[in-house]
Scaffold this motif. Structure first.
Motif, PDB file in Angstrom:
ATOM      1  N   UNK A 195       1.049  -1.187  -0.273  1.00 51.21           N
ATOM      2  CA  UNK A 195      -0.316  -0.129   0.358  1.00 51.21           C
ATOM      3  C   UNK A 195       0.817   1.477   0.040  1.00 51.21           C
ATOM      4  N   UNK A 196       2.139   1.181  -0.090  1.00 50.95           N
ATOM      5  CA  UNK A 196       2.862   2.687   0.500  1.00 50.95           C
ATOM      6  C   UNK A 196       3.856   3.209  -1.198  1.00 50.95           C
ATOM      7  N   UNK A 197       3.376   2.554  -2.437  1.00 46.63           N
ATOM      8  CA  UNK A 197       3.958   2.519  -3.354  1.00 46.63           C
ATOM      9  C   UNK A 197       5.652   1.526  -3.879  1.00 46.63           C
ATOM     10  N   UNK A 198       5.806   0.763  -2.673  1.00 46.83           N
ATOM     11  CA  UNK A 198       7.089  -0.135  -3.637  1.00 46.83           C
ATOM     12  C   UNK A 198       7.615  -0.867  -4.366  1.00 46.83           C
ATOM     13  N   UNK A 199       5.704  -1.457  -4.544  1.00 52.61           N
ATOM     14  CA  UNK A 199       6.058  -1.829  -6.239  1.00 52.61           C
ATOM     15  C   UNK A 199       5.366  -1.149  -7.169  1.00 52.61           C
ATOM     16  N   UNK A 200       4.208  -0.318  -6.735  1.00 56.05           N
ATOM     17  CA  UNK A 200       3.370   0.568  -8.114  1.00 56.05           C
ATOM     18  C   UNK A 200       3.406   1.540  -7.498  1.00 56.05           C
ATOM     19  N   UNK A 201       2.832   2.345  -8.270  1.00 61.47           N
ATOM     20  CA  UNK A 201       1.781   3.674  -7.724  1.00 61.47           C
ATOM     21  C   UNK A 201       0.938   4.302  -6.974  1.00 61.47           C
ATOM     22  N   UNK A 202       1.155   4.353  -6.027  1.00 62.89           N
ATOM     23  CA  UNK A 202      -0.132   4.197  -4.821  1.00 62.89           C
ATOM     24  C   UNK A 202      -1.453   5.754  -5.656  1.00 62.89           C
ATOM     25  N   UNK A 203      -1.442   5.841  -6.435  1.00 67.63           N
ATOM     26  CA  UNK A 203      -3.059   6.176  -7.175  1.00 67.63           C
ATOM     27  C   UNK A 203      -3.167   5.202  -8.603  1.00 67.63           C
TER      28      UNK A 203
END
Length: 261
Positions: free
Chosen positions: A191-199
């Motif tokens: 949920x924190x944008x490590x793997x993909x953008x949070x948008x």
């Protein structure tokens, strides 16, 4: 010395020998410890960075392996710091009775908790430096901005160490930590944008994500590794600091209740 259970933490420089004691013990196993902490992010970089990266070559105009690396170092600091503040600290507190021995010396419990938090942050930063070395080898993060990542890594480690010590203070055994990793840390990774953008998340999950400490960490570290400046550094630093301070205060209260009752 008697203290109020809910009083503010009381520190002295006596935490330094405790920190040093943990460091000296760690030195004997340092290579294996660092290797263990960089193995997971290295596997992640290879498996996802090159595997998935061959299909998804760019995210926001950034090569995916660079995007992933700049986020996964934050995740690795979180995991390394949490592991030290949970399993290792619990062993010293409950199994090895190291804390009991320290309390028989002229040391305060608050000094012990502070030393554990700072040691977990330090150890996780050592791991972060090793991961940065791997990233440099892959040609990632070769910018002057990357130097500013080091103090941020320490703050990230201190934040998750403080939160981990809260769990340590209430745990009855090692099995308890499985819930913390499974129900809190693992979802936070996604949920924190490590793997993909949070948008890419639903709107309500984006609101949750923006309040997570790992999201703040990624917002600070990723731009620096990519040679840019964070968009809202003060906001993200405040989020990390609030989690760190409140987490440490709660950990201190719960540890007092457990050991001094």
């Amino acid at each position: 010395m008697q203290m109020s259970t809910y009083g503010l933490p009381q520190f002295s420089m006596r935490f330094v020998p405790i920190w040093r004691r943990n460091f000296l013990v760690w030195k004997k196993l340092a290579p294996a410890s660092i290797l263990g902490n960089i193995a997971d992010p290295l596997i992640t970089l290879i498996a996802f960075g090159y595997g998935l990266g061959s299909l998804l070559q760019h995210v926001d105009g950034i090569p995916y392996i660079h995007y992933l690396a700049s986020g996964s170092i934050c995740m690795s600091i979180m995991m390394a710091s949490s592991f030290e503040a949970l399993y290792s600290a619990f062993s010293r507190m409950h199994v090895q009775r190291t804390w009991d021995a320290l309390l028989n010396a002229p040391l305060g419990l608050d000094d012990i908790v502070l030393a554990e938090m700072l040691w977990a942050a330090t150890k996780s930063m050592f791991s972060g430096i090793a991961i940065l070395g791997v990233m440099f080898f892959l040609g990632i993060g070769l910018h002057p901005h990357t130097l500013l990542v080091l103090p941020i890594l320490f703050l990230i480690g201190a934040t998750f160490a403080s939160l981990g010590l809260v769990m340590n203070a209430v745990a009855k055994g090692y099995d308890f930590f499985t819930y913390y990793f499974t129900l809190l840390l693992t979802p936070m990774m996604f949920l924190s944008g490590v793997y993909f953008p949070t948008r890419q998340l639903p709107d309500w999950l984006q609101v949750v994500s923006d309040l997570l400490p790992l999201t703040a960490a990624v917002h600070l570290v990723r731009p620096l590794i990519l040679g840019k400046w964070p968009a809202a550094p003060m906001t993200d630093l405040v989020i990390l600091a609030v989690y760190c301070v409140i987490g440490f205060y709660v950990a201190t209260i719960l540890t007092r209740r457990r050991l001094l009752k």
